[in-house]
Each structure stands twice: as C-alpha cells, then as structure tokens.
Design a protein around this motif. Structure first.
Motif, PDB file in Angstrom:
ATOM      1  N   TYR A 114       0.829  -1.202   0.000  1.00 29.72           N
ATOM      2  CA  TYR A 114       0.000   0.000   0.000  1.00 29.72           C
ATOM      3  C   TYR A 114       0.867   1.257   0.000  1.00 29.72           C
ATOM      4  O   TYR A 114       0.653   2.178  -0.785  1.00 29.72           O
ATOM      5  N   ASP A 115       1.871   1.273   0.868  1.00 26.29           N
ATOM      6  CA  ASP A 115       2.754   2.441   0.967  1.00 26.29           C
ATOM      7  C   ASP A 115       3.589   2.618  -0.295  1.00 26.29           C
ATOM      8  O   ASP A 115       3.740   3.732  -0.802  1.00 26.29           O
ATOM      9  N   HIS A 116       4.143   1.528  -0.807  1.00 32.96           N
ATOM     10  CA  HIS A 116       4.973   1.608  -2.015  1.00 32.96           C
ATOM     11  C   HIS A 116       4.148   2.080  -3.210  1.00 32.96           C
ATOM     12  O   HIS A 116       4.534   3.015  -3.920  1.00 32.96           O
ATOM     13  N   VAL A 117       3.020   1.433  -3.433  1.00 33.76           N
ATOM     14  CA  VAL A 117       2.161   1.779  -4.566  1.00 33.76           C
ATOM     15  C   VAL A 117       1.626   3.196  -4.406  1.00 33.76           C
ATOM     16  O   VAL A 117       1.584   3.975  -5.364  1.00 33.76           O
ATOM     17  N   GLY A 118       1.261   3.550  -3.169  1.00 31.84           N
ATOM     18  CA  GLY A 118       0.751   4.893  -2.897  1.00 31.84           C
ATOM     19  C   GLY A 118       1.782   5.989  -3.097  1.00 31.84           C
ATOM     20  O   GLY A 118       1.433   7.149  -3.305  1.00 31.84           O
ATOM     21  N   GLY A 119       3.056   5.624  -3.049  1.00 29.42           N
ATOM     22  CA  GLY A 119       4.110   6.592  -3.310  1.00 29.42           C
ATOM     23  C   GLY A 119       4.347   6.816  -4.795  1.00 29.42           C
ATOM     24  O   GLY A 119       5.070   7.742  -5.176  1.00 29.42           O
ATOM     25  N   ILE A 120       3.751   5.984  -5.625  1.00 22.82           N
ATOM     26  CA  ILE A 120       3.940   6.077  -7.078  1.00 22.82           C
ATOM     27  C   ILE A 120       2.652   6.525  -7.773  1.00 22.82           C
ATOM     28  O   ILE A 120       2.676   7.387  -8.647  1.00 22.82           O
ATOM     29  N   LEU A 121       1.542   5.930  -7.377  1.00 21.75           N
ATOM     30  CA  LEU A 121       0.254   6.256  -7.988  1.00 21.75           C
ATOM     31  C   LEU A 121      -0.464   7.325  -7.178  1.00 21.75           C
ATOM     32  O   LEU A 121      -0.328   7.382  -5.953  1.00 21.75           O
ATOM     33  N   SER A 122      -1.250   8.129  -7.856  1.00 19.33           N
ATOM     34  CA  SER A 122      -2.098   9.084  -7.145  1.00 19.33           C
ATOM     35  C   SER A 122      -3.227   8.314  -6.447  1.00 19.33           C
ATOM     36  O   SER A 122      -3.477   7.137  -6.765  1.00 19.33           O
ATOM     37  N   GLU A 123      -3.904   8.962  -5.545  1.00 17.07           N
ATOM     38  CA  GLU A 123      -5.026   8.304  -4.872  1.00 17.07           C
ATOM     39  C   GLU A 123      -6.106   7.905  -5.874  1.00 17.07           C
ATOM     40  O   GLU A 123      -6.664   6.806  -5.798  1.00 17.07           O
ATOM     41  N   ASP A 124      -6.383   8.782  -6.835  1.00 19.07           N
ATOM     42  CA  ASP A 124      -7.388   8.459  -7.854  1.00 19.07           C
ATOM     43  C   ASP A 124      -6.974   7.247  -8.685  1.00 19.07           C
ATOM     44  O   ASP A 124      -7.807   6.405  -9.017  1.00 19.07           O
ATOM     45  N   GLU A 125      -5.694   7.162  -9.036  1.00 19.59           N
ATOM     46  CA  GLU A 125      -5.207   6.004  -9.791  1.00 19.59           C
ATOM     47  C   GLU A 125      -5.304   4.737  -8.951  1.00 19.59           C
ATOM     48  O   GLU A 125      -5.707   3.684  -9.454  1.00 19.59           O
ATOM     49  N   TYR A 126      -4.931   4.833  -7.681  1.00 23.00           N
ATOM     50  CA  TYR A 126      -5.018   3.681  -6.776  1.00 23.00           C
ATOM     51  C   TYR A 126      -6.462   3.182  -6.687  1.00 23.00           C
ATOM     52  O   TYR A 126      -6.727   1.980  -6.795  1.00 23.00           O
ATOM     53  N   VAL A 127      -7.380   4.104  -6.492  1.00 25.60           N
ATOM     54  CA  VAL A 127      -8.796   3.743  -6.370  1.00 25.60           C
ATOM     55  C   VAL A 127      -9.286   3.095  -7.667  1.00 25.60           C
ATOM     56  O   VAL A 127      -9.927   2.041  -7.648  1.00 25.60           O
ATOM     57  N   ALA A 128      -8.968   3.707  -8.800  1.00 30.75           N
ATOM     58  CA  ALA A 128      -9.427   3.177 -10.087  1.00 30.75           C
ATOM     59  C   ALA A 128      -8.859   1.783 -10.344  1.00 30.75           C
ATOM     60  O   ALA A 128      -9.592   0.868 -10.740  1.00 30.75           O
ATOM     61  N   LEU A 129      -7.564   1.612 -10.121  1.00 32.82           N
ATOM     62  CA  LEU A 129      -6.957   0.292 -10.326  1.00 32.82           C
ATOM     63  C   LEU A 129      -7.527  -0.738  -9.355  1.00 32.82           C
ATOM     64  O   LEU A 129      -7.729  -1.903  -9.732  1.00 32.82           O
ATOM     65  N   SER A 130      -7.806  -0.325  -8.152  1.00 29.86           N
ATOM     66  CA  SER A 130      -8.407  -1.241  -7.178  1.00 29.86           C
ATOM     67  C   SER A 130      -9.762  -1.740  -7.672  1.00 29.86           C
ATOM     68  O   SER A 130     -10.053  -2.943  -7.603  1.00 29.86           O
ATOM     69  N   TRP A 131     -10.581  -0.838  -8.193  1.00 30.30           N
ATOM     70  CA  TRP A 131     -11.891  -1.256  -8.708  1.00 30.30           C
ATOM     71  C   TRP A 131     -11.756  -2.125  -9.946  1.00 30.30           C
ATOM     72  O   TRP A 131     -12.510  -3.084 -10.142  1.00 30.30           O
ATOM     73  N   ILE A 132     -10.780  -1.818 -10.810  1.00 34.34           N
ATOM     74  CA  ILE A 132     -10.522  -2.691 -11.967  1.00 34.34           C
ATOM     75  C   ILE A 132     -10.194  -4.095 -11.477  1.00 34.34           C
ATOM     76  O   ILE A 132     -10.679  -5.096 -12.022  1.00 34.34           O
ATOM     77  N   LEU A 133      -9.393  -4.178 -10.447  1.00 28.21           N
ATOM     78  CA  LEU A 133      -8.976  -5.490  -9.924  1.00 28.21           C
ATOM     79  C   LEU A 133     -10.123  -6.224  -9.234  1.00 28.21           C
ATOM     80  O   LEU A 133     -10.222  -7.447  -9.330  1.00 28.21           O
ATOM     81  N   VAL A 134     -10.990  -5.508  -8.546  1.00 31.95           N
ATOM     82  CA  VAL A 134     -12.185  -6.138  -7.984  1.00 31.95           C
ATOM     83  C   VAL A 134     -13.026  -6.727  -9.121  1.00 31.95           C
ATOM     84  O   VAL A 134     -13.479  -7.867  -9.061  1.00 31.95           O
ATOM     85  N   SER A 135     -13.181  -5.947 -10.179  1.00 34.82           N
ATOM     86  CA  SER A 135     -13.997  -6.384 -11.315  1.00 34.82           C
ATOM     87  C   SER A 135     -13.407  -7.599 -12.017  1.00 34.82           C
ATOM     88  O   SER A 135     -14.105  -8.597 -12.238  1.00 34.82           O
ATOM     89  N   ILE A 136     -12.136  -7.557 -12.367  1.00 31.90           N
ATOM     90  CA  ILE A 136     -11.555  -8.679 -13.107  1.00 31.90           C
ATOM     91  C   ILE A 136     -11.510  -9.937 -12.244  1.00 31.90           C
ATOM     92  O   ILE A 136     -11.733 -11.039 -12.746  1.00 31.90           O
ATOM     93  N   ASN A 137     -11.266  -9.790 -10.958  1.00 28.90           N
ATOM     94  CA  ASN A 137     -11.272 -10.974 -10.096  1.00 28.90           C
ATOM     95  C   ASN A 137     -12.676 -11.596 -10.036  1.00 28.90           C
ATOM     96  O   ASN A 137     -12.803 -12.820  -9.988  1.00 28.90           O
ATOM     97  N   ALA A 138     -13.706 -10.774 -10.082  1.00 28.91           N
ATOM     98  CA  ALA A 138     -15.075 -11.304 -10.118  1.00 28.91           C
ATOM     99  C   ALA A 138     -15.326 -12.044 -11.432  1.00 28.91           C
ATOM    100  O   ALA A 138     -15.852 -13.169 -11.437  1.00 28.91           O
TER     101      ALA A 138
END
Length: 158
Positions: A114-138
């Motif tokens: 979380y800390d490493h990724v959060g230091g590279i991606l913006s919060e909006d990017e983190y949130v968007a990628l997280s939702w993409i990952l929730v979707s593809i895992n489903a």
C-alpha cells in the motif's frame, strides 16, 4: 453435475451477469477519469487473470491489449515483470497491486505494498486500479467456476 458440463453462470442468470458487466463499464469510466489508459488497464487484468488461472479472461484481455497497441513481447513479459526491464515504475506498481488484490485472502493488501504503490500512484489512480482489480477478479471467478472454454484458434489461410 458432470466434469464436462458446467452451469454457465452468465447464461443461467443473465441479469446478474449484465449487472457485473455494467459494474465493469462503471469501473472503466472511473479509470478513464483517473487517467488509467487502456495499456495499464489491460496489463493488470491480464496479470490478475494469469494469477487466477483464468484462461478465458487471459484470452479476452490479451486480445484487448493487442488492440490497444501492446505487442507480444510486452505481454509475454508479464509473467516475469519483476525481473523484466520493459515496464515503467507506474506499471510495476500497478502489477504489484494486482498481485495484492488477487491474493487478498492472504491478509489483505500489505502495508508495504500500500505504501509503495501509494508513493507512485495518485489516490485516484489507486482507487481506479483497485476497482478494476475487484472487477476482473469477479469475472475470473465466473469464468473459472463455469470452465469457460478456450479452444485453439483456427489459423486463416493467406
């Protein structure tokens, strides 16, 4: 139920599948607003699908990745992204997040990820990628549970 024939969830409950598909489209909109391009979106979806063993979704997202301009070498490097030099720092962070979400049952997203990724991606990017990952895992779970087929492709004669 036999091994050869499985319930096809998207056909057996089409309204649920349509809802999942609509969710995926909403997530795609969130990703676009956050600046997640098709290249990054497809990279994480292929990788999560590889990790889950979902051949059906791997094929779908490799096709989409190729349509988005990714080449065979880059796609082939996904399995060894940590050792490969072809991915940007941002892509590497997204792939690390993909692994954390795919294996979320192993204790969630670890603080160091979380800390490493959060230091590279913006919060909006983190949130968007997280939702993409929730979707593809489903979607992976739907396809894997139904053993959606991935037959060989026929080669057209030139």
């Amino acid at each position: 139920m036999s091994e050869e024939r499985r319930v096809h969830l998207s056909r057996s409950a089409p309204d649920a599948y349509k809802t999942l598909d609509a969710f995926s489209k909403t997530v795609g909109g969130i990703a676009g607003e956050a600046g997640i391009d098709d290249r990054l979106k497809e990279l994480v979806q292929i990788h999560a699908s590889q990790l889950n063993g979902c051949a059906f979704c791997v094929r779908v997202h490799v096709d989409r990745a190729v349509a988005a301009g990714l080449d065979a070498d880059l796609i082939a490097q996904l399995a060894t992204w940590r050792e490969s030099g072809v991915f940007t720092e941002r892509e590497r962070a997204a792939l690390e997040l993909a692994e954390a979400f795919t294996f979320i049952h192993d204790g969630g997203v670890p603080d160091e990820v979380y800390d490493h990724v959060g230091g590279i991606l913006s919060e909006d990017e983190y949130v968007a990628l997280s939702w993409i990952l929730v979707s593809i895992n489903a979607f992976n779970r739907v396809a894997i549970a139904g053993r959606y087929p991935v037959p060989p492709r026929t080669r057209s004669k030139a």
